[in-house]
Write a protein that holds these residues in place. Structure first.
Motif, short mmCIF file in Angstrom:
data_model
loop_
_atom_site.label_atom_id
_atom_site.label_comp_id
_atom_site.label_asym_id
_atom_site.label_seq_id
_atom_site.Cartn_x
_atom_site.Cartn_y
_atom_site.Cartn_z
N THR A 242 9.07 -14.23 3.42
CA THR A 242 9.41 -12.90 2.87
C THR A 242 10.53 -12.90 1.83
N HIS B 9 10.97 -14.81 -0.45
CA HIS B 9 10.46 -15.30 -1.73
C HIS B 9 9.34 -14.43 -2.30
N LEU B 10 9.01 -13.36 -1.61
CA LEU B 10 7.93 -12.49 -2.12
C LEU B 10 8.36 -11.85 -3.43
N ARG B 11 7.42 -11.81 -4.37
CA ARG B 11 7.70 -11.20 -5.68
C ARG B 11 6.61 -10.18 -5.98
N VAL C 187 5.68 -3.45 -4.86
CA VAL C 187 5.68 -3.11 -3.43
C VAL C 187 4.29 -3.34 -2.84
N ASP D 226 1.96 -5.42 -3.82
CA ASP D 226 1.72 -6.86 -3.68
C ASP D 226 2.43 -7.42 -2.45
N ARG D 227 3.69 -7.03 -2.31
CA ARG D 227 4.49 -7.58 -1.20
C ARG D 227 3.96 -7.11 0.15
N SER E 179 0.84 -8.90 1.03
CA SER E 179 1.06 -10.28 1.48
C SER E 179 1.47 -10.31 2.95
N ILE E 180 2.37 -9.43 3.33
CA ILE E 180 2.85 -9.42 4.73
C ILE E 180 1.69 -9.14 5.68
N CYS F 31 10.46 -3.60 3.30
CA CYS F 31 9.77 -3.87 2.04
C CYS F 31 9.70 -2.60 1.18
N ASP G 128 13.26 -1.65 0.00
CA ASP G 128 13.64 -2.49 -1.15
C ASP G 128 12.98 -1.96 -2.42
#
Lengths: 204, 216
Positions: free
Chosen positions: A77, A79-81, A84, A86-87, A90-91, A138, A141
């Motif tokens: 997490t 390193h996730l770029r 929002v 996309d992140r 991914s999670i 997430c 952020d």
């Protein structure tokens, strides 16, 4: 911890190890408490001093398994770029990939969780505070980066996304979908919700 | 066979009277279903056995099997009649809504109100819905699809009235509404949520799900 507690903890550990092996190789429905006891080298009665039911054993086995997933997520997490969406995608995708490694066991876990009784130690499916926490952070952020409207109710958005995430497991249960299909569906759902929480200027 | 002739005579009044045998069969089925509903609620799906259901209905297991092929058919029959009833309650409630939010909220609330006091049965249904075969059968019940359709229809009306944009992805959005509608049941089952609490949560969820569709 006194001696009795130490012994009980050791028994608990052995029961959980034996149960995990049997559930993964033989299956949840097919495994009896008696077989778990035999494999663990303890009396059937000892299993029941640690757990109220086979479902409760499963619940704990599944929670313990998650340690591996969260160790992986803790590494990934930071390193996730990307956006929002996309992140978040991914999670959730990592969760789908993880849980579909043992789909029958995971589905047995969801089903068994509905036999949960108040006062038992097991956790009903869906109470996953760590995933909720990650999703919350997430989005928070994202708000700090200006991708999410200042007035967005983050806890509420988390609830909505968690519902979609959880019910997408029906695709694995009934449509033999793999994690990629589930992740793709959820990404569309996240994007749909994101159009609602994007700041007004960005949405236009 | 005198009574048969009489029954056929009455059939001319347009209502076709069932034969005595059919009537008796219907009563047996109703008795079994009532006993099964009670046991599924108290013992859960796995915990309720055909033997117990037969005993509670005051008949032999053979008599139960003469009417139903197995336990899952019994459960499906109960679910079907409940889902049909809840579906019409939700449709009527939605029709009274003034806006798309209002209509959806009224539909959600009608669903929760219907199942109030029946949470043990809901719990059994939710558990069963994750089992491979029975889950697929439950999900495939027409009333389930009808509920998603109902949400889709309300979204379409919202578009017509200009409350939602044309590109509001009705299919995906109605599925998400359904997911959230279902996801609140565990809250009611395990958290003992009141109707008011469910309604407040639903209102917020609907707002979040529709938010992206309000922008042109």
């Amino acid at each position: 911890m006194n001696l009795r507690q130490t012994q009980k903890e050791a028994t608990r550990r052995r029961v959980l190890d034996a149960a995990r092996q049997l559930f993964e190789t033989v299956g949840y429905e097919e495994t009896t408490v008696r077989e778990i006891a035999t494999q663990a080298g303890v009396a059937v009665g000892s299993v029941f001093t640690c757990f109220a039911s086979k479902a409760e054993v499963l619940s704990q086995v599944m929670l313990d398994r998650l340690e591996d997933l969260y160790a992986e997520l803790d590494r990934i997490t930071p390193h996730l770029r990307g956006s929002v969406v996309d992140r978040l995608s991914s999670i959730f995708a990592l969760h789908y990939a993880f849980e579909t490694r043992r789909t029958p066991l995971f589905l047995a876990h969801i089903a068994a969780a509905y036999n949960w009784r108040p006062g038992s130690d097991s956790v009903p499916y869906g109470r996953n505070p760590r995933l909720r926490g990650m999703i919350y952070d997430c989005i928070a952020d994202g708000r700090a980066r200006g991708e999410v409207a200042a007035e967005a109710d983050i806890a509420l958005i988390v609830d909505t996304l968690m519902a979609a995430y959880a019910w997408n497991y029906r695709m694995a249960a009934w449509e033999q979908a793999g994690p990629d299909q589930m992740s793709a569906e959820l990404e569309r759902q996240i994007a749909l919700i994101a159009r609602g929480f994007a700041p007004a200027a960005a949405a236009a | 066979m005198k009574h048969v002739a009489e029954v056929e005579g009455q059939a001319e009044t347009r209502v076709r009277m069932p034969t005595r045998r059919a009537l008796a069969k219907q009563q047996t089925r109703a008795k079994v279903l009532a006993a099964a509903r009670e046991l599924f609620s108290t013992q859960g799906y796995e915990g309720a056995t055909i033997r117990d259901i037969a005993a509670a209905a005051g008949m032999s297991t053979g008599a139960v099997f003469a009417n139903f092929t197995d336990k899952s058919e019994l459960f499906r029959e109960i679910m079907t009649s409940d889902l049909n009833a809840v579906q019409s309650a939700m449709s009527e409630a939605a029709a009274r809504g003034r806006t798309v939010d209002d209509a959806l909220l009224k539909a959600f609330s009608a669903g929760y109100a219907f199942y109030r006091g029946q949470m043990p049965l809901v719990r059994a249904a939710l558990g069963l819905s994750w089992s491979f075969e029975d889950g697929q059968a439950l999900r495939a019940l027409p009333a389930m699809q009808d509920t998603i359709e109902l949400f889709a229809d309300q979204l379409a009306l919202g578009v017509e009235r200009g409350e939602l944009s044309q590109e509001c992805e009705i299919k995906l959005r109605s599925q998400m509404l359904f997911d959230n509608y279902l996801a609140n049941y565990p809250q009611a089952v395990f958290g003992g949520w009141s109707l008011d609490a469910l309604q407040a949560r639903s209102r917020d969820q609907i707002r979040v799900i529709l938010a992206g569709a309000r922008r042109g």
